[in-house]
Scaffold this active site. Structure first.
Site, PDB file in Angstrom:
ATOM      1  N   LYS A 164      38.548  20.655  40.989  1.00 34.38           N
ATOM      2  CA  LYS A 164      37.708  21.168  39.911  1.00 34.38           C
ATOM      3  C   LYS A 164      37.231  20.016  39.028  1.00 34.38           C
ATOM      4  O   LYS A 164      37.907  18.984  38.903  1.00 34.38           O
ATOM      5  CB  LYS A 164      38.500  22.141  39.037  1.00 34.38           C
ATOM      6  CG  LYS A 164      38.907  23.438  39.682  1.00 34.38           C
ATOM      7  CD  LYS A 164      39.706  24.270  38.695  1.00 34.38           C
ATOM      8  CE  LYS A 164      40.174  25.574  39.306  1.00 34.38           C
ATOM      9  NZ  LYS A 164      39.039  26.511  39.549  1.00 34.38           N
ATOM     10  N   ARG A 176      43.029  34.234  46.600  1.00 33.96           N
ATOM     11  CA  ARG A 176      42.928  35.308  47.589  1.00 33.96           C
ATOM     12  C   ARG A 176      43.903  35.098  48.746  1.00 33.96           C
ATOM     13  O   ARG A 176      44.328  36.063  49.390  1.00 33.96           O
ATOM     14  CB  ARG A 176      41.490  35.421  48.092  1.00 33.96           C
ATOM     15  CG  ARG A 176      40.975  34.219  48.855  1.00 33.96           C
ATOM     16  CD  ARG A 176      39.469  34.207  48.951  1.00 33.96           C
ATOM     17  NE  ARG A 176      38.854  33.947  47.648  1.00 33.96           N
ATOM     18  CZ  ARG A 176      37.549  33.932  47.433  1.00 33.96           C
ATOM     19  NH1 ARG A 176      36.703  34.161  48.427  1.00 33.96           N
ATOM     20  NH2 ARG A 176      37.065  33.682  46.229  1.00 33.96           N
TER      21      ARG A 176
END
Length: 527
Positions: free
Chosen positions: A300, A374
């Site tokens: 990130k 996920r």
């Protein structure tokens, strides 16, 4: 992590020095004021909270005891309403003024006179935050008089007051003072004590989740988080199981192990079970517990990483919720799963294009190491399906796409069918939390195809990211099981100024909705 968690009845009336957080040391946690119900204004009240509402005949004060009104007029030569309006009081929600006197009076805007529980919850939160600002060196006793009679409105006032009083204990050597020591909700309802106690249980659960989200990631990591969950569950005599990295490897939890493989702090899977005698409905809760998310090898940007201690808010919600459900003795079986990992870049980190074998055997091509949530959730959802639940609800700070779509204060909801979605929306409305249903179109499911595995973890386009993530999770839900996915990426963290009963930082999003859902399932089953 310290298990000295917020407990209703614990009053922080004295200052307590704390020390800066160090690696592997317990961290200070917040405390909530004591909360009681009463039929009349306590003699020791420092502040009295009343409402201001709009009617067809103009604004009116709500909840002012007759003796307070008379004493005010005698002392000041004018009505309390006139004094409040001269200082800027208005019925507009979010408006509060503090009138100095003995006791002082806080006037909080209610909006219309026919209030909803959420209006009262917000008004109470705003009032208590205003009270805290004028505390100075004192620790105040605050009474709330908002003419609360209906159970839902009464609980709303109590929840809003407690949540508005929340403050995370700063890591510092300086003494920490709590501005609000006790709260009293004034009500003529016969069951006021029971309603306030129920509200206190829910608010304590929300505060617990807020504390975990706010804890620095060098103190809250998979092992310490799992131990905190274990202690909380055992304190309520709940069944708890923690799978460490060896047990996860033996079980074939490829998603959790893949995500956690880049960190020196190994992952965990926590299972907490509440099974009251006579329960006929089984609810499974699954929470994302990424204790810090760097993005892994798909690193990130710096400004997108600073709040990533929040990425375990889903796990915090399910752990706190199952404890509250047990404390409320709701007759519904609940099994909560919290999938915990730290997503770090290293020589052992999983890579884009790796193929992971998930729990249950399905294979996944990793498309983006920053789409890690996920993967841990998929393992936990498959495991939850083995418990034969009637409904699986997963909750996660899953996608920035959901934040883009719905903003910072509304969470996304996707479900296996509209009836299930309606159940969740009803629970959210009853709890005062904002959710919006989003679809899972067939073309989104098709977008997850892979040439090297059963499916890919992300779609081939950047559009509809929240829908794609939900479609991926649904692929791991057992056939015939009702399922809902809650994406709380927006409301789980408040990066701006406090508002209503919401503090800066972790918000405890989703806890109240999960408890409300469990309550409705218990009522529906007739137990």
């Amino acid at each position: 992590m310290s298990e000295n968690l917020p407990q209703v009845g614990r009053v922080s009336s004295r200052t307590q020095p704390t020390k800066p957080t160090k690696e592997n040391e317990p961290v200070p946690t917040s405390a909530l004021p004591s909360l009681t119900a009463a039929s009349s204004l306590p003699r020791n009240a420092d502040l009295l909270v009343v409402g201001l509402a709009d009617t067809s005949d103009g604004p009116v004060l709500v909840g002012v005891p007759d003796d307070v009104e008379k004493a005010w007029a005698k002392r000041h030569g004018t009505s309390l309403l006139a004094s409040a309006q001269s200082m800027g009081a208005a019925a507009k929600p979010g408006t509060t003024v503090v009138l100095p006197s003995t006791p002082g009076v806080v006037v909080t805007g209610l909006g219309g006179v026919d209030v909803t529980p959420e209006q009262v919850r917000r008004a109470a939160g705003n009032a208590v935050r205003a009270a805290a600002k004028v505390a100075g060196d004192r620790t105040l006793s605050v009474a709330l008089s908002l003419e609360t009679l209906e159970p839902e409105v009464l609980r709303g006032a109590a929840e809003g007051a407690l949540l508005g009083a929340y403050g995370y204990a700063k890591e510092t050597r300086e003494a920490t003072k709590r501005p609000i020591g006790s709260l009293t909700v004034l009500s003529a309802a016969k069951d006021a004590g029971a309603q306030v106690a129920e509200a206190a249980t829910v608010a304590t659960a929300v505060a617990r989740a807020r504390d975990w989200v706010n804890t620095p990631p060098n103190a809250l990591y998979p092992e310490s988080f799992a131990e905190a969950a274990r202690a909380l569950a055992r304190d309520a005599r709940l069944d708890v199981e923690v799978l460490d990295e060896k047990a996860l490897a033996r079980g074939g939890y490829g998603g959790i192990l893949g995500v956690g493989g880049g960190s020196q702090r190994p992952p965990r899977l926590v299972r907490i079970s509440y099974a009251p005698r006579g329960a006929t409905t089984h609810l499974a809760l699954v929470g994302k517990g990424i204790t810090f998310d760097t993005g892994g090898l798909n690193l990130k940007p710096a400004d997108g990483m600073i709040t990533m201690k929040c990425d375990m808010a889903g796990a915090a919600a399910v752990i706190a919720a199952v404890r509250a459900i047990a404390d409320l003795k709701l007759k519904v079986k609940v099994t909560a799963y919290a999938a915990m990992a730290e997503n770090m870049p290293s020589g052992t980190a999983y890579r884009p294009s790796d193929v992971l074998t998930m729990y249950g055997g399905k294979t996944v091509e990793n498309a983006n190491s920053d789409a890690e949530g996920r993967l841990v959730m998929a393992d936990a959802i498959v495991r939850a399906g083995e418990d034969d639940p009637d409904l699986i609800v997963d909750i996660a700070t899953l996608t920035g796409a959901c934040l883009v779509a719905l903003g910072e204060r509304v969470a996304g909801l996707m479900a296996s069918d509209d009836e299930t979605a309606d159940d969740l929306l009803d629970a959210a409305e009853a709890s005062g939390e904002a959710f919006w249903q989003l679809p899972i179109p067939d073309e989104v499911r098709a977008n997850l195809s892979s040439e090297v595995a059963d499916l890919a973890s992300s779609g081939k386009t950047r559009y509809g990211g929240a829908l794609t993530a939900a479609a991926f999770l649904q692929a791991f839900v057992a056939d015939g099981v009702r399922w809902a996915h809650l994406d709380i990426a927006g409301p789980a963290w408040n990066g701006g100024a406090p508002y209503d009963y919401v503090p800066k930082g972790g918000t405890g999003a989703g806890v109240r909705t999960l408890v409300s859902l469990a309550r409705s399932l218990a009522q529906r089953s007739g137990t």
